[in-house]
Design a protein around this motif. Structure first.
Motif, PDB file in Angstrom:
ATOM      1  N   THR A 158      36.894  44.033  53.024  1.00 54.05           N
ATOM      2  CA  THR A 158      36.775  42.887  52.126  1.00 54.05           C
ATOM      3  C   THR A 158      38.130  42.193  52.040  1.00 54.05           C
ATOM      4  O   THR A 158      39.140  42.833  51.724  1.00 54.05           O
ATOM      5  N   VAL A 159      38.140  40.907  52.339  1.00 57.78           N
ATOM      6  CA  VAL A 159      39.387  40.144  52.380  1.00 57.78           C
ATOM      7  C   VAL A 159      39.663  39.538  51.005  1.00 57.78           C
ATOM      8  O   VAL A 159      38.887  38.734  50.495  1.00 57.78           O
ATOM      9  N   SER A 160      40.776  39.934  50.413  1.00 55.68           N
ATOM     10  CA  SER A 160      41.210  39.413  49.125  1.00 55.68           C
ATOM     11  C   SER A 160      42.385  38.468  49.353  1.00 55.68           C
ATOM     12  O   SER A 160      42.492  37.839  50.405  1.00 55.68           O
ATOM     13  N   SER A 161      43.266  38.366  48.384  1.00 55.45           N
ATOM     14  CA  SER A 161      44.406  37.459  48.456  1.00 55.45           C
ATOM     15  C   SER A 161      45.466  37.913  47.471  1.00 55.45           C
ATOM     16  O   SER A 161      45.150  38.545  46.446  1.00 55.45           O
ATOM     17  N   GLU A 162      46.722  37.586  47.763  1.00 57.88           N
ATOM     18  CA  GLU A 162      47.777  37.847  46.798  1.00 57.88           C
ATOM     19  C   GLU A 162      47.557  37.062  45.506  1.00 57.88           C
ATOM     20  O   GLU A 162      48.119  37.390  44.463  1.00 57.88           O
ATOM     21  N   ALA A 163      46.714  36.036  45.565  1.00 57.83           N
ATOM     22  CA  ALA A 163      46.404  35.268  44.353  1.00 57.83           C
ATOM     23  C   ALA A 163      45.754  36.132  43.288  1.00 57.83           C
ATOM     24  O   ALA A 163      45.739  35.742  42.108  1.00 57.83           O
ATOM     25  N   HIS A 164      45.228  37.298  43.653  1.00 58.27           N
ATOM     26  CA  HIS A 164      44.583  38.154  42.653  1.00 58.27           C
ATOM     27  C   HIS A 164      45.576  38.602  41.579  1.00 58.27           C
ATOM     28  O   HIS A 164      45.180  39.010  40.485  1.00 58.27           O
ATOM     29  N   ARG A 165      46.882  38.503  41.888  1.00 59.00           N
ATOM     30  CA  ARG A 165      47.912  38.942  40.943  1.00 59.00           C
ATOM     31  C   ARG A 165      48.244  37.876  39.898  1.00 59.00           C
ATOM     32  O   ARG A 165      48.857  38.179  38.879  1.00 59.00           O
ATOM     33  N   PHE A 166      47.877  36.640  40.144  1.00 60.24           N
ATOM     34  CA  PHE A 166      48.421  35.531  39.376  1.00 60.24           C
ATOM     35  C   PHE A 166      47.630  35.275  38.093  1.00 60.24           C
ATOM     36  O   PHE A 166      46.892  34.301  37.962  1.00 60.24           O
ATOM     37  N   GLY A 167      47.793  36.173  37.147  1.00 61.22           N
ATOM     38  CA  GLY A 167      47.151  36.008  35.849  1.00 61.22           C
ATOM     39  C   GLY A 167      45.658  36.232  35.853  1.00 61.22           C
ATOM     40  O   GLY A 167      44.976  35.875  34.894  1.00 61.22           O
ATOM     41  N   ALA A 168      45.135  36.814  36.921  1.00 66.16           N
ATOM     42  CA  ALA A 168      43.694  36.972  37.022  1.00 66.16           C
ATOM     43  C   ALA A 168      43.184  38.059  36.070  1.00 66.16           C
ATOM     44  O   ALA A 168      43.825  39.086  35.881  1.00 66.16           O
ATOM     45  N   SER A 169      42.036  37.805  35.476  1.00 64.87           N
ATOM     46  CA  SER A 169      41.326  38.804  34.689  1.00 64.87           C
ATOM     47  C   SER A 169      39.841  38.480  34.789  1.00 64.87           C
ATOM     48  O   SER A 169      39.461  37.377  35.169  1.00 64.87           O
ATOM     49  N   THR A 182      40.022  26.134  35.632  1.00 62.69           N
ATOM     50  CA  THR A 182      41.061  25.607  36.512  1.00 62.69           C
ATOM     51  C   THR A 182      40.815  26.173  37.893  1.00 62.69           C
ATOM     52  O   THR A 182      40.334  27.306  38.034  1.00 62.69           O
ATOM     53  N   ARG A 183      41.144  25.404  38.911  1.00 63.22           N
ATOM     54  CA  ARG A 183      40.868  25.829  40.287  1.00 63.22           C
ATOM     55  C   ARG A 183      41.544  27.156  40.620  1.00 63.22           C
ATOM     56  O   ARG A 183      40.937  28.051  41.210  1.00 63.22           O
ATOM     57  N   ASN A 184      42.837  27.242  40.273  1.00 61.18           N
ATOM     58  CA  ASN A 184      43.588  28.428  40.672  1.00 61.18           C
ATOM     59  C   ASN A 184      43.142  29.660  39.901  1.00 61.18           C
ATOM     60  O   ASN A 184      43.089  30.771  40.459  1.00 61.18           O
ATOM     61  N   ALA A 188      41.724  33.025  41.629  1.00 56.07           N
ATOM     62  CA  ALA A 188      42.370  34.313  41.380  1.00 56.07           C
ATOM     63  C   ALA A 188      41.355  35.329  40.868  1.00 56.07           C
ATOM     64  O   ALA A 188      41.369  36.501  41.286  1.00 56.07           O
ATOM     65  N   ARG A 189      40.470  34.912  39.978  1.00 58.60           N
ATOM     66  CA  ARG A 189      39.446  35.826  39.466  1.00 58.60           C
ATOM     67  C   ARG A 189      38.549  36.321  40.591  1.00 58.60           C
ATOM     68  O   ARG A 189      38.217  37.507  40.663  1.00 58.60           O
ATOM     69  N   SER A 190      38.143  35.426  41.480  1.00 61.21           N
ATOM     70  CA  SER A 190      37.252  35.838  42.564  1.00 61.21           C
ATOM     71  C   SER A 190      37.925  36.827  43.503  1.00 61.21           C
ATOM     72  O   SER A 190      37.297  37.755  44.017  1.00 61.21           O
ATOM     73  N   LYS A 191      39.237  36.660  43.714  1.00 59.60           N
ATOM     74  CA  LYS A 191      39.957  37.560  44.608  1.00 59.60           C
ATOM     75  C   LYS A 191      40.237  38.910  43.948  1.00 59.60           C
ATOM     76  O   LYS A 191      40.272  39.940  44.626  1.00 59.60           O
ATOM     77  N   LEU A 192      40.423  38.910  42.623  1.00 61.43           N
ATOM     78  CA  LEU A 192      40.500  40.177  41.903  1.00 61.43           C
ATOM     79  C   LEU A 192      39.157  40.891  41.982  1.00 61.43           C
ATOM     80  O   LEU A 192      39.093  42.115  42.186  1.00 61.43           O
ATOM     81  N   ALA A 193      38.081  40.144  41.832  1.00 59.55           N
ATOM     82  CA  ALA A 193      36.742  40.736  41.931  1.00 59.55           C
ATOM     83  C   ALA A 193      36.528  41.376  43.296  1.00 59.55           C
ATOM     84  O   ALA A 193      35.899  42.441  43.404  1.00 59.55           O
ATOM     85  N   ASN A 194      37.034  40.754  44.357  1.00 63.60           N
ATOM     86  CA  ASN A 194      36.924  41.349  45.690  1.00 63.60           C
ATOM     87  C   ASN A 194      37.522  42.751  45.723  1.00 63.60           C
ATOM     88  O   ASN A 194      36.946  43.679  46.306  1.00 63.60           O
ATOM     89  N   LEU A 195      38.686  42.925  45.117  1.00 66.87           N
ATOM     90  CA  LEU A 195      39.347  44.228  45.126  1.00 66.87           C
ATOM     91  C   LEU A 195      38.630  45.229  44.229  1.00 66.87           C
ATOM     92  O   LEU A 195      38.447  46.399  44.610  1.00 66.87           O
ATOM     93  N   LEU A 196      38.237  44.805  43.050  1.00 61.96           N
ATOM     94  CA  LEU A 196      37.481  45.695  42.172  1.00 61.96           C
ATOM     95  C   LEU A 196      36.226  46.203  42.881  1.00 61.96           C
ATOM     96  O   LEU A 196      35.880  47.393  42.787  1.00 61.96           O
ATOM     97  N   PHE A 197      35.566  45.318  43.596  1.00 60.84           N
ATOM     98  CA  PHE A 197      34.375  45.704  44.366  1.00 60.84           C
ATOM     99  C   PHE A 197      34.724  46.669  45.485  1.00 60.84           C
ATOM    100  O   PHE A 197      34.066  47.707  45.666  1.00 60.84           O
ATOM    101  N   ALA A 198      35.748  46.361  46.266  1.00 63.52           N
ATOM    102  CA  ALA A 198      36.114  47.206  47.411  1.00 63.52           C
ATOM    103  C   ALA A 198      36.453  48.622  46.964  1.00 63.52           C
ATOM    104  O   ALA A 198      36.053  49.608  47.597  1.00 63.52           O
ATOM    105  N   TYR A 199      37.193  48.747  45.862  1.00 69.01           N
ATOM    106  CA  TYR A 199      37.601  50.068  45.397  1.00 69.01           C
ATOM    107  C   TYR A 199      36.431  50.861  44.808  1.00 69.01           C
ATOM    108  O   TYR A 199      36.301  52.064  45.034  1.00 69.01           O
ATOM    109  N   GLU A 200      35.576  50.186  44.055  1.00 65.91           N
ATOM    110  CA  GLU A 200      34.421  50.889  43.500  1.00 65.91           C
ATOM    111  C   GLU A 200      33.431  51.265  44.598  1.00 65.91           C
ATOM    112  O   GLU A 200      32.823  52.344  44.550  1.00 65.91           O
ATOM    113  N   LEU A 201      33.279  50.409  45.608  1.00 63.57           N
ATOM    114  CA  LEU A 201      32.415  50.750  46.736  1.00 63.57           C
ATOM    115  C   LEU A 201      32.932  52.004  47.428  1.00 63.57           C
ATOM    116  O   LEU A 201      32.152  52.907  47.767  1.00 63.57           O
TER     117      LEU A 201
END
Length: 316
Positions: A158-169, A182-184, A188-201
């Motif tokens: 699953t491809v995420s982004s460093e944007a997941h760090r930028f204030g994402a919740s 806001t766009r950013n 960021a939330r969607s990219k954090l979700a990618n990681l939460l999904f990858a780790y739980e999977l």
């Protein structure tokens, strides 16, 4: 979440495309495989012998991408599958067609996505970035999971982004950003979700004793078609200044995904990214993601919400 060989500092630096093992006999599905990082990922896998399926929204562009790959690698087996991640009906149709065509899938690369879009919604009414980048891939992976489990040593990347760090919740009371969009922040939330999904999977796969593993990756800073939705000033800054100074080419940007997908030493639950000081460029290596991405309670809640929203339940 990082494996012991990473924590002990034993990772080997300098990984390149030449380190990709032979992929003959493997079937790889790459979402968004017609452009940008996805096309580089798909091409590298095909050149190493994999049967590669480009799962794309625009099949005409997909066909042209397949032609480019086979021109560089005569004899490569590259196919095109229509997939619109912003429509759960399309995801279900694509998954059924892939299941019919392939008794096993060795590699699923959840690569496609949208970035910094004006506020809009998917066909099912979800905020576009969250719905496409996370929910679409969540549903697709679940619908293909039995084909992955049928392939020894299979992987979901699953491809995420460093944007997941930028204030994402993950604000479960405002998942669709009906307030405060806001766009950013949405990206960021969607990219954090990618990681939460990858780790739980990965946790669920390990608990089930399956040979399939879940790995995540991010490309650092790289010029791709993702910037097409940026406002013009932001696009000029990103493509004209940020990437040339701090980022890397799409070919190098695809390396973390390729390493996560093919390195025999990659472990489930790892996160691969550029190894440079800024995290924006450099050879791929295991890296740590944000503390929020490892929050088990949030992983579990997002998983349950995602099953409810998509109607896709994973077997245990």
């Amino acid at each position: 979440m990082l494996s012991m060989h990473t924590l002990c500092g034993m990772d080997r630096p300098g990984w390149t495309r030449q380190d990709i093992p032979d992929q003959s006999g493997r079937t790889a599905v790459v979402t968004g495989g017609n452009t940008g990082l996805g096309s580089r990922t798909a091409a590298a896998l095909a050149e190493k012998g994999a049967l590669v399926v480009l799962a794309v929204r625009d099949t005409d562009k997909g066909a042209r991408a397949a032609e480019r790959i086979t021109a560089r690698a005569p004899g490569a087996d590259v196919r095109v599958q229509r997939l619109d991640l912003a429509s759960l009906a399309s995801v279900r149709t694509a998954a059924e067609e892939l299941r019919t065509a392939h008794e096993r899938i060795d590699l699923l690369v959840n690569n496609a996505g949208v970035m910094w879009t004006p506020r809009s919604t998917t066909a099912d009414g979800f905020e576009l970035q969250f719905g496409t980048n996370h929910l679409g891939h969540f549903a697709l992976t679940g619908l293909l999971l039995d084909r992955l489990l049928a392939a020894p040593g299979s992987r979901v990347v699953t491809v995420s982004s460093e944007a997941h760090r930028f204030g994402a919740s993950i604000d479960f009371g405002n998942l669709d950003f009906e307030r405060g969009y806001t766009r950013n922040a949405a990206y960021a939330r969607s990219k954090l979700a990618n990681l939460l999904f990858a780790y739980e999977l990965q946790r669920r796969l390990a608990e089930g004793g399956h040979g399939t593993v879940s790995v995540a990756a991010h490309p650092g800073g790289s010029t791709t078609e993702l910037s097409r939705d940026f406002p013009l000033p932001a696009r000029v800054l990103f493509d004209g200044i940020f990437v040339p100074l701090l980022g890397q080419s799409p070919e190098d940007g695809a390396l973390p995904t390729l390493r996560a997908a093919t390195d025999p030493g990659a472990r489930g639950g790892e996160f691969y990214g550029p190894g440079g000081i800024t995290g924006m460029r450099g050879r791929p290596r295991p890296v740590r993601s944000s503390a929020r991405s490892y929050d088990r309670a949030v992983q579990l809640r997002l998983w349950q919400v995602s099953e409810d929203l998509t109607g896709v339940s994973y077997p245990r």
